[in-house]
Write an enzyme that holds these catalytic residues in place. Sequence first.
Site, PDB file in Angstrom:
ATOM      1  N   SER A  33       0.838  -1.215   0.000  1.00 45.28           N
ATOM      2  CA  SER A  33       0.000   0.000   0.000  1.00 45.28           C
ATOM      3  C   SER A  33       0.866   1.256   0.000  1.00 45.28           C
ATOM      4  CB  SER A  33      -0.874   0.018   1.253  1.00 45.28           C
ATOM      5  OG  SER A  33      -1.799  -1.034   1.221  1.00 45.28           O
ATOM      6  N   ARG A  37       1.579   4.271  -3.066  1.00 48.54           N
ATOM      7  CA  ARG A  37       1.329   5.678  -2.749  1.00 48.54           C
ATOM      8  C   ARG A  37       2.604   6.512  -2.877  1.00 48.54           C
ATOM      9  NH1 ARG A  37      -2.457   2.512  -0.447  1.00 48.54           N
ATOM     10  NH2 ARG A  37      -4.478   3.373   0.170  1.00 48.54           N
ATOM     11  N   GLY A 105      -5.764  -4.000  -7.831  1.00 52.35           N
ATOM     12  CA  GLY A 105      -6.933  -3.161  -7.576  1.00 52.35           C
ATOM     13  C   GLY A 105      -6.534  -1.812  -7.011  1.00 52.35           C
ATOM     14  N   ARG A 133     -13.226  -7.178 -11.257  1.00 55.64           N
ATOM     15  CA  ARG A 133     -13.437  -6.496  -9.970  1.00 55.64           C
ATOM     16  C   ARG A 133     -14.204  -5.181 -10.142  1.00 55.64           C
ATOM     17  NH1 ARG A 133      -7.990  -6.647  -6.659  1.00 55.64           N
ATOM     18  NH2 ARG A 133      -9.429  -5.971  -5.025  1.00 55.64           N
ATOM     19  N   GLN A 180      -9.152   2.133  -0.636  1.00 55.86           N
ATOM     20  CA  GLN A 180      -8.917   2.431  -2.053  1.00 55.86           C
ATOM     21  C   GLN A 180      -9.875   3.511  -2.529  1.00 55.86           C
ATOM     22  OE1 GLN A 180      -9.117  -1.283  -4.175  1.00 55.86           O
ATOM     23  NE2 GLN A 180      -7.257  -2.071  -3.223  1.00 55.86           N
ATOM     24  N   ASP A 330      -6.875  -8.201   4.411  1.00 53.99           N
ATOM     25  CA  ASP A 330      -6.099  -9.089   3.531  1.00 53.99           C
ATOM     26  C   ASP A 330      -5.580 -10.330   4.257  1.00 53.99           C
ATOM     27  OD1 ASP A 330      -6.459  -7.399   1.375  1.00 53.99           O
ATOM     28  OD2 ASP A 330      -4.650  -6.240   1.796  1.00 53.99           O
ATOM     29  N   ARG A 361     -12.456 -14.324  -2.298  1.00 59.87           N
ATOM     30  CA  ARG A 361     -11.573 -14.906  -1.278  1.00 59.87           C
ATOM     31  C   ARG A 361     -12.312 -15.678  -0.198  1.00 59.87           C
ATOM     32  NH1 ARG A 361      -6.952 -10.469  -0.207  1.00 59.87           N
ATOM     33  NH2 ARG A 361      -5.787 -11.089  -2.047  1.00 59.87           N
ATOM     34  N   ARG A 405      -2.591 -14.246  -2.312  1.00 60.45           N
ATOM     35  CA  ARG A 405      -2.746 -14.590  -0.894  1.00 60.45           C
ATOM     36  C   ARG A 405      -3.364 -15.978  -0.706  1.00 60.45           C
ATOM     37  NH1 ARG A 405      -1.028  -9.757   0.974  1.00 60.45           N
ATOM     38  NH2 ARG A 405      -2.005  -7.909   0.114  1.00 60.45           N
TER      39      ARG A 405
END
Length: 450
Positions: A33, A37, A105, A133, A180, A330, A361, A405
């Site tokens: 993340s 950024r 995503g 998605r 997000q 997550d 998931r 994951r």
Amino acid sequence: MDTELRRPLARPMASQRATAPLSGRIAVPGDKSISHRALMFGALAIGETRITGLLTGEDVLRTAAAMRALGAEVTHDADGTWRVAGRGVGGLTEPTDVLDMGNSGTAARLLCGILASHAMFSVLTGDASLRRRPMRRVIDPLTASGARFASRAGGLLPLAVEGARDALPLSYRVPVPSAQVKSAVLLAGLNARGTTRVEEPEATRDHSENMLRHFGATVHVETAGNGRIITLLGQPELRAADVVVPGDPSSASFPLVAALLVPGSSVTIPAVGLNPLRTGLFATLLEMGAAVTVANRRVEGGEPVGDLVVSGGVLRGVDVPPERAPTMIDEYPVLAVAAAGAVGTTRMRGLKELRVKESDRLAATAALLTVNGVRVEIEGDDLIVHGTGTAPSGGGLVETHMDHRIAMAALVLGLIAEQPVRVDDASFIDTSFPGFAALMGQLGATISDI
Ligand code: S3P
């Protein structure tokens, strides 16, 4: 760059029951993340931003490529320092080709925010997982700022954006807990005249807010019940700033759970990010009786970090409340694996958002356990795992559905299962955790290609 990003063919892998405790010290890659950024804010700042510890997984390389396509200069030195020569707020230039965000995503949605307030035309796409998605969650609010979007039916990628010439500042209440979506609205607000206001009913990771401040923007955050109200003053001059990326707590969760489950293990994972909006898994594991301590707590690059010290032991099943979900969104696949090795039942509540991750998931986690002999139920949005404290049978072939994951969680399960656990495609692990199998190998785990 293109060669770095070329997808390999499917890579089946398997993990085997550990015959000895896991032990050692391994550093996990940089936070995904924060890495996205750092590149994006660097591209929107004036001057040169230097980033150390950047995750060089495929998701982040997609963001680096997109920033280059939008006119920022992104380079890296031999020592792993990345440099971004930014264009300033509103200063990005029209890309001459489609922006392919791969599996990410975060990259796609945050980029929509940037593009919405740049008066230019762009087209975004992604891989088969990302093209399934939902993007409407960013298209809807960003349309209100004056940007125009055209997408596939149902708000799916590919999509085209015609950014607003004079974007309106938004006042938006995010309907689902999503960092997000929050970040996309804030990024659009950077190039809008006036104050952008985002209300989130449940607090989600605040890396955008922290980094905006770090780059010189005026951001106010107010607590409101379980949530927050964030305001951002538009059209600041962002100034380049150095960023130190901590180890990714989400990536750390895989060796962490592995060490908890393999009896007698003793593992240290240094410099892991401990932002309180990311540490729900650690809280849950402590409730399960895990022996995890944090040594050497400090602040690096504006984020709390510490060294995780983990020992194997017996875990107990627990009830995980729904309000914890945003702080560990997550981590449910690997928590479910921990629950499979625990004594008693674990109920994880309120997992609706898991259905729209890199895969569904919720279903994929249940399937990975079922196929390896663990008793699991899905009730509404809850996942229930019945642990017995004995080794699961294993022996299953797990479908990863292009989800890194799911692949890593399955391979951790194999370390305690009677028979090897196989995954159909581990290649997506490179999106967030390049070198996963080799690093686990340094601890004594056997995870290899088949
Ligand atoms: C992320 C936010 C989360 C998380 C994702 C990274 C981010 O998604 O699942 O891996 O960097 O903002 P949502 O905000 O959509 O829940």
